[in-house]
Design an enzyme around this catalytic site. Structure first.
Site, PDB file in Angstrom:
ATOM      1  N   HIS A  23     -59.920  17.831  48.218  1.00  0.00           N
ATOM      2  CA  HIS A  23     -58.923  16.766  48.145  1.00  0.00           C
ATOM      3  C   HIS A  23     -58.039  16.736  49.393  1.00  0.00           C
ATOM      4  CE1 HIS A  23     -57.817  13.541  45.661  1.00  0.00           C
ATOM      5  NE2 HIS A  23     -56.928  14.102  44.879  1.00  0.00           N
ATOM      6  N   ASN A 125     -55.399   8.694  43.552  1.00  0.00           N
ATOM      7  CA  ASN A 125     -53.972   8.617  43.249  1.00  0.00           C
ATOM      8  C   ASN A 125     -53.078   8.721  44.472  1.00  0.00           C
ATOM      9  OD1 ASN A 125     -54.175   8.239  40.438  1.00  0.00           O
ATOM     10  ND2 ASN A 125     -54.516  10.428  40.122  1.00  0.00           N
TER      11      ASN A 125
END
Length: 203
Positions: A23, A125
């Site tokens: 990520h 997100n």
């Protein structure tokens, strides 16, 4: 309209124990970019941006920032940092190219793609937070660059979450260091050319 004078390149990721995960691949690619293609820039060091300590490599043309916040709340910090950057350098939105670098589950490992700023966040997100926090001025030069991390076989939320927050293995780091950093460098050069071609010539 003004000519783009500076590029502000910001990577998304997570701090602390999740710093070395898929990520946070944007941070790794930014470091490889500086080391391999923008060696005239200083190595990353902590500086204040957006009222937070941020790993920064700052030169006369490029400023590279690694977002210091948790991925899901990146937007408010970036909005502050961008506004502060314009003010401190006495630049207009048309004079600063803002490039957001983030991971991409839909592309193979190391594949770099340039995305329109307002393109769907596709469930990312961090990107979602940024899009909700920054309002694009008509003259702004903004773009996103995604870095492929591949995808696990399972598509359920927990499997995907476990994958993006897993440590990047050594072989994957090698691909990221070589292929993704070059892809990002080429993407930045292409964006510069495109933004310059949008600027009306005097005469």
């Amino acid at each position: 309209m003004s000519t783009v004078r500076r590029l502000l390149v910001v990577s998304l990721g997570n701090p602390g124990e999740y710093r070395d995960t898929f990520h946070s691949v944007g941070h790794l690619v930014l470091e490889s970019l500086q080391r391999k293609f923008l060696s005239e820039l200083p190595t990353f060091a902590s500086e204040r941006h957006g009222k937070k300590a941020v790993l920064t490599s700052d030169g006369s043309k490029y400023t590279l920032l690694q977002s210091p916040t948790l991925m899901n709340v990146s937007g408010p910090w970036l909005a502050k940092a961008y506004k502060e950057y314009l003010t401190d350098n006495r630049l207009t939105p048309a004079e600063v190219g803002l490039v957001l670098v983030h991971d991409d589950l839909e592309e193979e490992l190391g594949v770099v793609k340039t995305r329109d700023w307002n393109r769907s966040h596709r469930g990312h997100n961090g990107v979602k937070s940024v899009l909700a926090s920054l309002r694009k001025d008509p003259e702004s030069k903004w773009a996103r660059v995604s870095v492929g991390i591949g995808r696990p076989d399972g598509r359920d939320r927990s499997t995907v979450s476990d994958f993006v927050l897993s440590k990047i293995p050594r072989h994957a780091k090698g691909i990221i260091d070589k292929e993704a950093s070059q892809g990002l460098y080429e993407a930045l050069a292409k964006l510069e050319r495109e933004w310059e071609s949008e600027t009306p010539k005097a005469g």
